[in-house]
Design an enzyme around this catalytic site. Structure first.
Site, PDB file in Angstrom:
ATOM      1  N   GLN A   1       0.776  -1.203  -0.138  1.00  0.00           N
ATOM      2  CA  GLN A   1       0.024   0.170  -0.089  1.00  0.00           C
ATOM      3  C   GLN A   1       0.837   1.277  -0.089  1.00  0.00           C
ATOM      4  O   GLN A   1       0.289   2.219  -0.135  1.00  0.00           O
ATOM      5  CB  GLN A   1      -0.862  -0.151   1.178  1.00  0.00           C
ATOM      6  CG  GLN A   1      -1.858  -1.021   1.161  1.00  0.00           C
ATOM      7  CD  GLN A   1      -2.723  -1.254   2.795  1.00  0.00           C
ATOM      8  OE1 GLN A   1      -2.745  -0.200   3.358  1.00  0.00           O
ATOM      9  NE2 GLN A   1      -3.374  -2.402   2.594  1.00  0.00           N
TER      10      GLN A   1
ATOM     11  N   HIS B   1      -1.321   0.094   5.764  1.00  0.00           N
ATOM     12  CA  HIS B   1      -1.965   1.067   6.884  1.00  0.00           C
ATOM     13  C   HIS B   1      -0.901   2.323   7.103  1.00  0.00           C
ATOM     14  O   HIS B   1      -0.705   2.587   8.329  1.00  0.00           O
ATOM     15  CB  HIS B   1      -2.397   0.434   8.147  1.00  0.00           C
ATOM     16  CG  HIS B   1      -3.471  -0.562   8.045  1.00  0.00           C
ATOM     17  ND1 HIS B   1      -4.058  -1.214   9.136  1.00  0.00           N
ATOM     18  CD2 HIS B   1      -3.822  -1.083   6.804  1.00  0.00           C
ATOM     19  CE1 HIS B   1      -5.046  -2.124   8.365  1.00  0.00           C
ATOM     20  NE2 HIS B   1      -4.884  -2.055   7.097  1.00  0.00           N
TER      21      HIS B   1
END
Ligand SMILES: [Ca+2]
Ligand SMILES: [Ca+2]
Length: 412
Positions: free
Chosen positions: A125, A192
């Site tokens: 991510q 995250h």
């Protein structure tokens, strides 16, 4: 911006003492919020039930298949992540891509790649993240901006950073880039990061969302900034008056967050954030100084491996979400709309949903959210912005097999 809550009275106390004070303050806050729980038909929170947590489940949000807008494709990018309009420059918009590229799309549609972008760790991510422009910038074609990205830490670890730079629009080049804040600690793993950015309306403070890096407990640990929302000066220092000033994380504004991927101010100066929760626990939160939003101790969702997490309850000491989504929609962004093109949306929250493949609108009523609509987009939506003319621009999420389009939405 409201002033910090009385938590600053706890300066110098030990952490347990601080926690007790914090819990007492939050219990008071949670109870008072419960008495103001919305009573719309979609809310499962019966205000007569003292054990019901405040907030409402948005799972029953109306799905509007007949979209109230038309969509025009303006451009396409590999893996777009964020965008921001340049102040006073019409429809000139900066677009980041996770893989580490930045483009400026000129009002005539020409795309120019921006040079001077920092090298990023683009993995999972992580990569190049958010970009925002400082209001009032643009003298001599030079625009102060903030951007976020992921860097390598010690060993195999990584962490998000925030940088400041000046965009020379004529040259399509970033000048004077410097890192002003670092998420800490850096850890292994690629998820995250959060790292969404918002300047206060008065331009004096910079808020940064900082995800829990999929490590859970650090969101409750005030010695680091994982799982927090932080409040900085424009130079990246901890802002004076923060609720934990003097502790190990004096830049922390609120804690107990999982992966907040949207942050925005409403017209009255309240701060809202969307947060990607565990299964069935996506949230829209009103962010207040010293608030503990409960992750990973309480959540209206459950762990992806099936383990239960206690739901938010009134009086549990944690700030319950204003609205939550079960099943999950995966909120990626947040805009509080203030334009002219969609007058019925003024003051509403708009965010993109990744797994939900939708644009989601939520009615805000003062410090509450009360209802909303879901507009199916048939693509994962990564980012939402408002153009100077009030049209809504959205970025689809991209992948190696399918670029993400930039779409302009105007009323049908
Ligand atoms: Ca943006
Ligand atoms: Ca739960």
């Amino acid at each position: 911006m409201r002033t910090p809550q009385p938590l600053s009275l706890s300066l110098g106390r030990s952490l347990p003492g601080l926690a007790a004070t914090l819990a007492a303050v939050l219990v008071t806050r949670a109870c008072s919020a419960s008495s103001a729980a919305p009573t719309t038909s979609v809310s499962p929170s019966d205000p007569r039930d003292a054990s019901a947590a405040p907030g409402w489940s948005a799972a029953s949000t109306r799905v509007v298949d007949e979209l109230p807008f038309t969509q025009t494709e303006l451009a396409a990018f590999g893996e777009p992540w964020a965008m921001t309009f340049l102040p006073g420059a019409g429809e000139t918009v900066l677009v980041t891509e996770r893989t580490g590229r930045m483009h400026v799309r000129m009002p005539d549609g020409i795309l120019r790649e921006v040079s001077g972008v920092p090298s990023v760790v683009a993995r999972d991510q992580g990569g190049l993240g958010d970009v925002i422009a400082v209001p009032g910038g643009g003298a001599d074609g030079r625009y102060p901006i903030y951007l976020s990205w992921v860097v390598a830490g010690e060993g195999t670890t990584t962490g998000a950073v925030v940088g400041a730079a000046t965009l020379d629009l004529t040259a399509a080049r970033l000048d004077d880039l410097r890192i002003i804040w670092r998420q800490h600690p850096t850890v292994d793993g690629g998820g995250h990061f959060g790292h969404r950015l918002a300047l206060t309306p008065d331009g004096r403070h910079l808020f940064v969302t900082s995800g829990d890096r999929q490590k859970f407990d650090p969101a409750q640990d005030l010695t680091g900034t994982l799982g927090k929302v932080v409040r900085l000066t424009v130079d990246g220092a901890p802002a004076p008056g923060n609720p934990y000033a003097g502790s190990g994380a004096s830049e922390v504004w609120s804690m107990g967050h999982r992966n907040p991927l949207g942050i925005a101010f409403d017209p009255d100066g309240r701060l809202w954030s969307t947060e990607m929760g565990p299964r069935g626990g996506d949230e829209l939160n009103l962010i207040e100084a010293g608030g503990n939003y409960g992750w990973p101790i309480v959540s209206n969702g459950t762990h992806y491996d099936g383990r239960d997490i206690p739901d938010h309850r009134a009086g549990d000491g944690y700030v319950a979400p204003s609205a939550w989504w079960d099943p999950s929609v995966s909120p990626s962004s947040l805009l509080i709309y203030s334009g002219e093109a969609f007058p019925q949306w003024r003051g509403d929250a708009l965010f993109g949903a990744l797994s939900g493949q939708a644009l989601i609108r939520v009615d805000l009523l003062g410090d509450r959210s009360v209802s909303g609509d879901r507009y199916p987009m048939r693509a994962r939506i990564r980012e939402v912005e408002q153009a100077p003319d009030g049209s809504v621009w959205v970025l689809e999420d991209g992948s190696p097999n399918r670029p993400g389009r930039l779409l302009r939405l105007i009323p049908r």
